[in-house]
Write an enzyme that holds these catalytic residues in place. Structure first.
Site, PDB file in Angstrom:
ATOM      1  N   GLU A  47      -5.756   9.229   5.217  1.00 57.67           N
ATOM      2  CA  GLU A  47      -6.156   9.574   3.838  1.00 57.67           C
ATOM      3  C   GLU A  47      -7.567   9.016   3.597  1.00 57.67           C
ATOM      4  O   GLU A  47      -7.889   7.937   4.088  1.00 57.67           O
ATOM      5  CB  GLU A  47      -5.146   8.893   2.896  1.00 57.67           C
ATOM      6  CG  GLU A  47      -5.476   8.945   1.419  1.00 57.67           C
ATOM      7  CD  GLU A  47      -4.534   8.033   0.591  1.00 57.67           C
ATOM      8  OE1 GLU A  47      -4.129   6.955   1.067  1.00 57.67           O
ATOM      9  OE2 GLU A  47      -4.207   8.428  -0.544  1.00 57.67           O
ATOM     10  N   LYS A 128      -2.928  15.804  -3.012  1.00 56.86           N
ATOM     11  CA  LYS A 128      -1.874  14.794  -3.235  1.00 56.86           C
ATOM     12  C   LYS A 128      -1.221  14.958  -4.605  1.00 56.86           C
ATOM     13  O   LYS A 128      -1.904  14.944  -5.640  1.00 56.86           O
ATOM     14  CB  LYS A 128      -2.499  13.406  -3.111  1.00 56.86           C
ATOM     15  CG  LYS A 128      -1.534  12.239  -3.190  1.00 56.86           C
ATOM     16  CD  LYS A 128      -2.325  10.946  -2.899  1.00 56.86           C
ATOM     17  CE  LYS A 128      -1.476   9.700  -2.869  1.00 56.86           C
ATOM     18  NZ  LYS A 128      -2.286   8.520  -2.522  1.00 56.86           N
ATOM     19  N   CYS A 193      -0.075   9.854   1.813  1.00 58.09           N
ATOM     20  CA  CYS A 193       0.342   8.485   1.497  1.00 58.09           C
ATOM     21  C   CYS A 193       1.564   8.388   0.602  1.00 58.09           C
ATOM     22  O   CYS A 193       2.677   8.577   1.056  1.00 58.09           O
ATOM     23  CB  CYS A 193      -0.833   7.705   0.912  1.00 58.09           C
ATOM     24  SG  CYS A 193      -0.501   5.928   0.994  1.00 58.09           S
TER      25      CYS A 193
HETATM   26  N1  CDV Z   1      -2.740   5.391  -1.048  1.00 58.73           N
HETATM   27  C1  CDV Z   1      -1.486   5.282  -1.531  1.00 58.73           C
HETATM   28  O1  CDV Z   1      -0.906   6.261  -2.015  1.00 58.73           O
HETATM   29  N2  CDV Z   1      -0.918   4.071  -1.449  1.00 58.73           N
HETATM   30  C2  CDV Z   1       0.353   3.805  -2.030  1.00 58.73           C
HETATM   31  C3  CDV Z   1       0.325   2.485  -2.669  1.00 58.73           C
HETATM   32  C4  CDV Z   1       1.222   2.413  -3.855  1.00 58.73           C
HETATM   33  C5  CDV Z   1       0.393   1.283  -1.822  1.00 58.73           C
HETATM   34  C6  CDV Z   1       1.502   3.982  -1.044  1.00 58.73           C
HETATM   35  O2  CDV Z   1       2.519   4.530  -1.462  1.00 58.73           O
HETATM   36  O3  CDV Z   1       1.434   3.579   0.110  1.00 58.73           O
END
Ligand code: CDV
Length: 344
Positions: A47, A128, A193
């Protein structure tokens, strides 16, 4: 008939606020060449791969903020990104990569694209959907912020699976008239993510017969303000938990949707302060980890997979057509928050 594919996750070590774009690009090129030597046909990058994970910072200067974004139409062509796509074409390797996207009307998205080397073009885009964190920074000045809701709009392209051409020789095409599932070009889906923690996105892909889910991430190793502080957190324990949860969702959701997954981290200590987990891995439709990162640095995680392995789950335990009961799942699409049963 096996439908084998050589795939890789290009985990990236830290990228700092002061890191120069050309430096980062040359690291990506090195990862791509390493993957090529292993025979990879597809490489997933993390990401926001071209820059540090800037949403952890409160950035008030529009000029500085813009420097972390790519223009929506420009990604394979801009000086910041072109060398990577050119090399992918030269090596004949498909790539999927995340970046901050600025649209012509000024909106920001946390985006991922799929670039087909043979076609020489982007064939799929995902934005996203599940943006974690807050719009305003936490009151605690030492908190690790996650200001994605400030900089990005929630993704508006849904979870749209797509077929990737030129990866499997002899894959059935439309003209063949073949109706049987699991014979065509690979079916892939992208998430980014935090999306991986939400079963809903996985199921949307599962319902399109997805065979590989690609997920790049930047996951903090220690962020009590973000996760809650009911139990005091020891950083090392918190990081172990974060890696455990990452693998749990990749393995569990791969199993429940009978698909492979590839996940690629941005890992390590950014700006001497912000620790990101590693744990990039490739999981199988039976939920096993086939390959995983051993470091928190630039590292290629590689596996040869056979998409035919998806068939068992798709045709038996998770044959959706035979076993799903949509008349019983109403709350999933009509309700966002929790509605508890009345108190006794
Ligand atoms: N970049 C992300 O989406 N990180 C999130 C946070 C909350 C740590 C994750 O879900 O990994």
């Amino acid at each position: 008939m096996p439908r084998t594919l050589k795939v890789a996750a290009a985990q990236m070590g830290p990228i700092h606020l002061t890191s120069k774009r050309p430096e980062t690009l040359s690291r990506m090129l090195a990862l791509l060449r390493t993957a090529s030597k292993l025979g990879a046909q597809l490489v997933l990058f993390p990401e926001t791969a071209f820059t540090t994970f800037f949403p952890r910072h409160l950035i008030n200067s529009q000029e500085e903020l813009d420097s972390y974004f790519e223009h929506e139409d420009n990604v394979p062509e801009s000086a910041n990104t072109k060398p990577l796509f050119d090399e992918a074409k030269t090596l004949g390797i498909d790539i999927s990569i995340g970046f901050a996207e600025r649209t012509a009307d000024g909106k920001g998205y946390n985006t991922s694209i799929y670039f087909s080397a043979k076609k020489g073009e982007v064939i799929a885009k995902y934005r996203k959907v599940h943006l974690p964190g807050t719009k305003e920074p936490f009151a605690n000045p030492d908190a690790v912020n996650q200001l994605e809701k400030r900089y990005f709009e929630p993704g508006n392209l849904g979870f749209k699976a797509f077929r990737t051409p030129d990866l499997i020789p002899g894959a059935a095409k439309k003209e063949s008239g073949i109706k049987e599932h699991g014979k065509g070009d690979p079916i892939m889906g992208m998430m980014i993510c935090n999306d991986r923690r939400w079963a809903e996105g996985w199921r949307c892909y599962g319902l399109q017969g997805v065979e590989i889910v690609l997920c790049g991430y930047n996951t903090a190793g220690f962020a009590p303000d973000l996760w809650g502080t009911r139990k005091p957190m020891i950083p090392e324990e918190a990081e172990k938990d974060a890696v455990f949860h990452h693998k749990l969702v990749m393995q569990g959701n791969s199993y429940m949707n009978s698909c492979f997954s590839i996940s690629a981290a941005k890992a390590g200590l950014e700006d001497a302060k912000y620790d990101l987990i590693g744990g990039s891995c490739i999981t199988s439709p039976e939920g096993h980890v086939l390959a995983e990162a051993k470091t928190k640095d630039d590292e290629v995680v590689f596996a040869e997979i056979d998409l035919e392995d998806c068939r068992q789950g798709k045709e038996k335990t998770f044959d959706f057509d035979r076993h799903r009961r949509v008349d019983q799942y109403g709350p999933i699409t009509i309700q966002t928050g929790v509605v508890e049963p009345e108190l006794l």
